[in-house]
Design an enzyme around this catalytic site. Structure first.
Site, PDB file in Angstrom:
ATOM      1  N   ASP A 214      77.668   3.182 -33.821  1.00 46.08           N
ATOM      2  CA  ASP A 214      78.156   4.496 -33.398  1.00 46.08           C
ATOM      3  C   ASP A 214      79.256   5.074 -34.272  1.00 46.08           C
ATOM      4  O   ASP A 214      79.733   6.180 -34.021  1.00 46.08           O
ATOM      5  CB  ASP A 214      78.600   4.471 -31.934  1.00 46.08           C
ATOM      6  CG  ASP A 214      79.750   3.509 -31.677  1.00 46.08           C
ATOM      7  OD1 ASP A 214      80.320   2.986 -32.653  1.00 46.08           O
ATOM      8  OD2 ASP A 214      80.079   3.286 -30.507  1.00 46.08           O
TER       9      ASP A 214
ATOM     10  N   CYS B 273      85.870   4.131 -19.278  1.00 47.70           N
ATOM     11  CA  CYS B 273      85.530   4.562 -17.917  1.00 47.70           C
ATOM     12  C   CYS B 273      84.055   4.265 -17.671  1.00 47.70           C
ATOM     13  O   CYS B 273      83.207   4.555 -18.521  1.00 47.70           O
ATOM     14  CB  CYS B 273      85.808   6.056 -17.744  1.00 47.70           C
ATOM     15  SG  CYS B 273      85.455   6.636 -16.057  1.00 47.70           S
TER      16      CYS B 273
ATOM     17  N   CYS C 183      75.053   5.663 -11.212  1.00 47.90           N
ATOM     18  CA  CYS C 183      73.679   6.021 -11.596  1.00 47.90           C
ATOM     19  C   CYS C 183      72.662   5.128 -10.886  1.00 47.90           C
ATOM     20  O   CYS C 183      72.753   3.896 -10.969  1.00 47.90           O
ATOM     21  CB  CYS C 183      73.512   5.889 -13.104  1.00 47.90           C
ATOM     22  SG  CYS C 183      71.829   6.217 -13.688  1.00 47.90           S
TER      23      CYS C 183
END
Length: 383
Positions: free
Chosen positions: A136, A242, A249
């Site tokens: 990333d 967080c 979900c």
């Protein structure tokens, strides 16, 4: 021509510790351009992203003649198998699950390197084959690549959601000039569910898979300056990251995978005692937290967050230590945050502390210190 190689790569991926693998075309991600430009113009980006939008959406700008992108996913655990010792009167903080275990960047780089080595061995007669691995911190958008490669769909929280592991996965990719047959992208399966949006405590999620990154609590825990007042109580006792939009979900219900030993968390590191963090040395910080992805911003943000967490936990026993920090620490952000915490923690108007803060106010030149002293004095006088 490369269909057998693709099958061999899929098989090999399972033996080198890759949980999901998919293949995508290296065509430009043109459909993302307008959205990325809108997000940047609105000030919704974090600043941690690669700054060049064209390079984020055009693989051919960062790689010579790209043909395919191999996307991989590794599942990480979501529950501690062993909890840290409970110490009466002392509260612990916590790191978000994506920062448990060894830094995932290192794990992904190792897996991607092993995958490239396997392909090179199979194609040793072809010296024209090239690769560019990234995680990333690279140019491409991991979730967009993974979605195109059929690993999962992008949820309303902007995360990739896989069928097997939910969104609790690390993602990485390899651009190559090998023309693999692409897999089928997966469309969103969120339906009418808006749990992540509704339960985000800062309304950071915009409802369409995008977010105002600066309102995300994960971002707020990674900044180095003063945390705005509106976010302080919302981080609770989390000192890095967080997990809320993942925890709520439905696709993550019951997901907890302990597949990779290097991802297993050390309870003392990922749920540390808060008070000792206030005065820990650089050596102690590196020893306890250095292997975690959550240490990448250094000691100061985590110490600031630990101070906020102590206030949120109402640990009044920490007041003497916080006063020591105010008196002895040389960093204005840490001192100013400790001033706020002390004012929040003392149960009643304390004349001695009030006098001390007013004395500090007369000599202090730092803006953050002045702002927090003024706020603290008002808070104490109102008690």
């Amino acid at each position: 021509m490369y269909s057998q190689l693709k099958e061999d790569i899929i098989t090999a991926s399972q033996t080198i510790g890759i949980d999901k693998i998919g293949f995508a075309s290296a065509a430009p991600f043109t459909h993302l351009k307008t959205s990325l430009e809108e997000q940047k113009a609105a000030g919704h980006t974090s600043g941690f992203e690669h700054p060049n939008i064209e390079e984020r959406i055009n693989p051919d700008m960062i790689f010579d003649q790209p043909q395919s992108i191999i996307s991989i996913a590794l599942a990480y655990p979501t529950r501690l198998t062993k909890k840290a010792e409970s110490i009466p009167g002392e509260r612990r903080g916590s790191f978000a699950r994506a920062s448990w275990g060894i830094d995932y960047h290192d794990i992904l780089k190792e897996r991607l390197g092993n995958l490239i080595s396997f392909i090179q061995e199979r194609c040793e007669d072809d010296e024209t084959i090239t690769f560019k691995p990234m995680v990333d911190t690279g140019e491409l958008i991991d979730v967009a690549v993974a979605q195109r490669a059929g690993l999962g769909f992008i949820g309303k929280n902007g995360l990739l959601i896989t069928e097997e592991f939910g969104s609790y996965v690390y993602l990485g990719e390899i651009i190559t000039n090998i023309p693999f047959e692409p897999d089928t992208p997966i469309k969103s399966k969120c339906g009418d569910c808006t749990r992540c949006i509704d339960l985000c405590p800062t309304d950071a999620l915009l409802g369409d898979g995008r977010m105002n990154a600066k309102r995300c609590l994960s971002y707020q825990t990674q900044t180095k300056d003063m945390m705005p007042l509106e976010y302080r109580d919302k981080i609770r006792t989390v000192i890095y990251g967080c997990d809320i939009c993942q925890q709520v979900c439905p696709y993550n219900k019951g997901k907890d995978f302990h597949i990779h030993p290097e991802m297993e968390p050390d309870p003392e590191s990922v749920t540390p005692l808060l008070t000792p963090m206030l005065t820990m040395s650089n050596k102690e910080f590196k020893s306890q937290f250095g292997a975690l992805a959550g240490s990448w911003r250094g000691k100061k943000p985590l110490q600031r967050n630990a101070i906020i967490a102590l206030a949120n936990a109402k640990q009044t026993s920490a007041i003497p230590k916080l006063l020591e920090v105010i008196e002895n620490d040389v960093r204005p952000v840490i001192r100013a945050t400790a001033i706020w915490a002390v004012a929040d923690l003392i149960p009643t108007n304390n004349p001695e502390i009030l006098h001390y803060f007013k004395e500090l106010q007369t000599n202090e030149k730092d803006t953050d210190m002045q702002n927090e002293l003024q706020h603290a004095i008002q808070t104490i006088e109102a008690k």
